[in-house]
Design an enzyme around this catalytic site. Structure first.
Site, short mmCIF file in Angstrom:
data_model
loop_
_atom_site.label_atom_id
_atom_site.label_comp_id
_atom_site.label_asym_id
_atom_site.label_seq_id
_atom_site.Cartn_x
_atom_site.Cartn_y
_atom_site.Cartn_z
N TYR A 59 40.42 49.50 30.06
CA TYR A 59 41.08 50.21 31.16
C TYR A 59 40.81 51.71 31.12
CZ TYR A 59 44.13 46.72 33.36
OH TYR A 59 44.62 45.68 34.08
N LYS A 95 39.68 38.14 21.27
CA LYS A 95 38.43 37.40 21.47
C LYS A 95 37.50 37.78 20.32
CE LYS A 95 35.72 34.70 23.92
NZ LYS A 95 35.96 33.24 24.07
N ASP A 103 40.85 32.71 25.58
CA ASP A 103 40.59 31.54 26.45
C ASP A 103 41.49 30.38 26.06
OD1 ASP A 103 39.17 31.42 24.04
OD2 ASP A 103 37.41 30.46 24.90
N ASP A 158 47.15 41.83 30.91
CA ASP A 158 47.26 41.89 32.37
C ASP A 158 47.09 40.49 32.95
OD1 ASP A 158 47.30 43.03 35.01
OD2 ASP A 158 45.11 42.85 35.05
N ASP A 161 50.23 37.62 34.45
CA ASP A 161 50.25 37.03 35.79
C ASP A 161 50.33 35.51 35.68
OD1 ASP A 161 49.94 39.53 37.04
OD2 ASP A 161 48.58 38.71 38.55
C1 IPM Z 1 49.82 45.41 36.33
C2 IPM Z 1 48.87 45.73 37.45
C3 IPM Z 1 48.12 47.02 37.13
C4 IPM Z 1 47.33 46.75 35.87
C5 IPM Z 1 47.22 47.54 38.26
C6 IPM Z 1 48.01 47.80 39.52
C7 IPM Z 1 46.47 48.77 37.86
O1 IPM Z 1 48.02 44.66 37.69
O2 IPM Z 1 50.68 46.24 36.03
O3 IPM Z 1 49.73 44.33 35.76
O4 IPM Z 1 46.20 46.22 35.93
O5 IPM Z 1 47.82 47.08 34.80
MG MG Z 2 48.52 42.92 36.57
#
Ligand code: IPM
Ligand code: MG
Length: 352
Positions: A136, A186, A218, A242, A246
């Site tokens: 990042y 990884k 993975d 990240d 999700d």
């Molecule tokens: C998160 C989001 C952010 C990230 C984006 C908006 C930059 O996806 O907080 O998970 O990738 O960290």
């Molecule tokens: Mg995110």
């Protein structure tokens, strides 16, 4: 006690408005609130997604409640001016390196998980995501190769102290829970991950009471949907965290339910300075329609009270009100229901 609200783009203002109503309802004596601009909204107003005034404000508060940033109309801008730089910049500026993303199935929500109910019901995990390093924040660019082809590149790296401090955060979190820590990397392919694994093992010597395991990312992605109940605390790097967070959100039913805290080391008189945000984005497709689920933001406000202001009892009150709201069947479109953003806020307030 002073907090800042940075609502941002898309559904950010709608969902933070409901969280602010909840905070107001608690009528916390001596709590001052200020508001600042971030993201595309700030770019259109001030020419920058993270204006200096916002940075200054961020440095002067105990905690920040953050909505969301992201606006397709800014996609053509150079990267430094895109809305996402607001959240990345704040995380870096305030050295918020530890991102806590809890994922727990609320009672009665088994049927809403993307997983089979009997698999989903066991989910109670915490992802501790490193937030200040990795690919990042490495050097990056798009360059021309000698033969004329364009090449995109992003530098992934972790210094040992960066790994050690997030490892400590992971072990400490595990000590407060079921004492199991799974480090996700990884290491079979990446040198960055090999160092990560070595350092996590070194740090583990200080936490003999925590059971440490390692998993390739993975495999972790697979295990998270196969048997998520096996996880207590997962510690991982910025990019893997990240993605996995999700994924974890759909295991508990909706990304509209997951809150997060981003913490550094600076202390307030009552706790640790932090930034609190739902893990979802700005959802421009439903922005301004009173359709978004504000629960992740309301739960983020609860985390703010807990971690930055030391108000555990008030945090628990909010979490209980959210749990009751869901148990009573108040659900927005993300959960197959019809409740609007404000109706969900009303429902939480009533139960508070
Ligand atoms: C998160 C989001 C952010 C990230 C984006 C908006 C930059 O996806 O907080 O998970 O990738 O960290
Ligand atoms: Mg995110």
């Amino acid at each position: 006690m002073k907090i800042a609200v940075f609502a941002g783009d898309g559904i950010g203002p709608e969902v933070t408005a409901q969280a602010v109503r909840v905070l107001d309802a608690l009528a916390i004596a001596g709590l001052e609130r200020v508001e600042g601009d971030v993201g595309g909204a700030a770019f259109y107003k001030h020419g920058h997604p993270l204006p200096q005034a916002t940075i200054d404000m961020a440095h002067g508060v105990d905690g920040i409640l953050f909505g969301a940033v992201g606006d397709f109309s800014c996609d053509h801008l150079e990267r430094a001016l895109r809305p996402e730089q607001a959240i990345l910049g704040l995380r870096k500026e305030l050295s918020l390196f530890a991102n806590l993303r809890p994922a727990k199935l609320f009672a009665g929500m088994e049927g809403f998980s993307a997983l089979r109910p009997e698999v989903a019901s066991a989910i109670d995990l915490l992802i501790v995501r490193e937030l200040n390093g990795d690919v990042y924040f490495g050097e990056k660019g798009i360059r021309k190769l000698p033969d004329g082809r364009r090449q995109g590149w992003d530098m992934m790296s972790y210094a040992e102290d960066e790994v050690a401090r997030i490892a400590h955060a992971g072990f400490k979190a595990a000590q407060g829970r079921a004492k199991k820590l799974c480090s996700v990397d990884k290491a079979n392919v990446l040198e960055t991950s090999q160092l990560w694994r070595d350092v996590v093992i070194e740090v583990s010597a200080q936490y003999p009471d925590v059971e440490l395991s390692h998993m390739y990312v993975d495999n972790a992605a697979m295990q998270l949907v196969k048997s998520p109940g096996q996880f207590d605390v997962i510690v991982t790097g910025n990019l893997f965290g990240d993605i996995l967070s999700d994924q974890a959100s759909m295991c508990v039913g909706s990304i509209g339910l997951l809150a997060s805290a981003s913490l550094g080391t600076r202390q307030t008189p009552y706790g640790t300075v932090g930034l609190y945000e739902p893990i979802h984005g700005s959802a421009p497709d439903i922005a301004g329609q009173n359709k978004a689920n504000p629960l992740a933001t309301i739960l983020s406000a609860a985390m703010l009270l807990r971690h930055s202001l030391g108000l555990e009892a008030q945090a628990v009150r909010i979490e209980a009100a959210v749990a009751r709201t869901l148990a009573d069947g108040v659900r927005g479109g993300d959960l197959g229901g019809t409740a609007t953003t404000t109706e969900i806020g009303d429902a939480v307030l009533a139960r508070l």
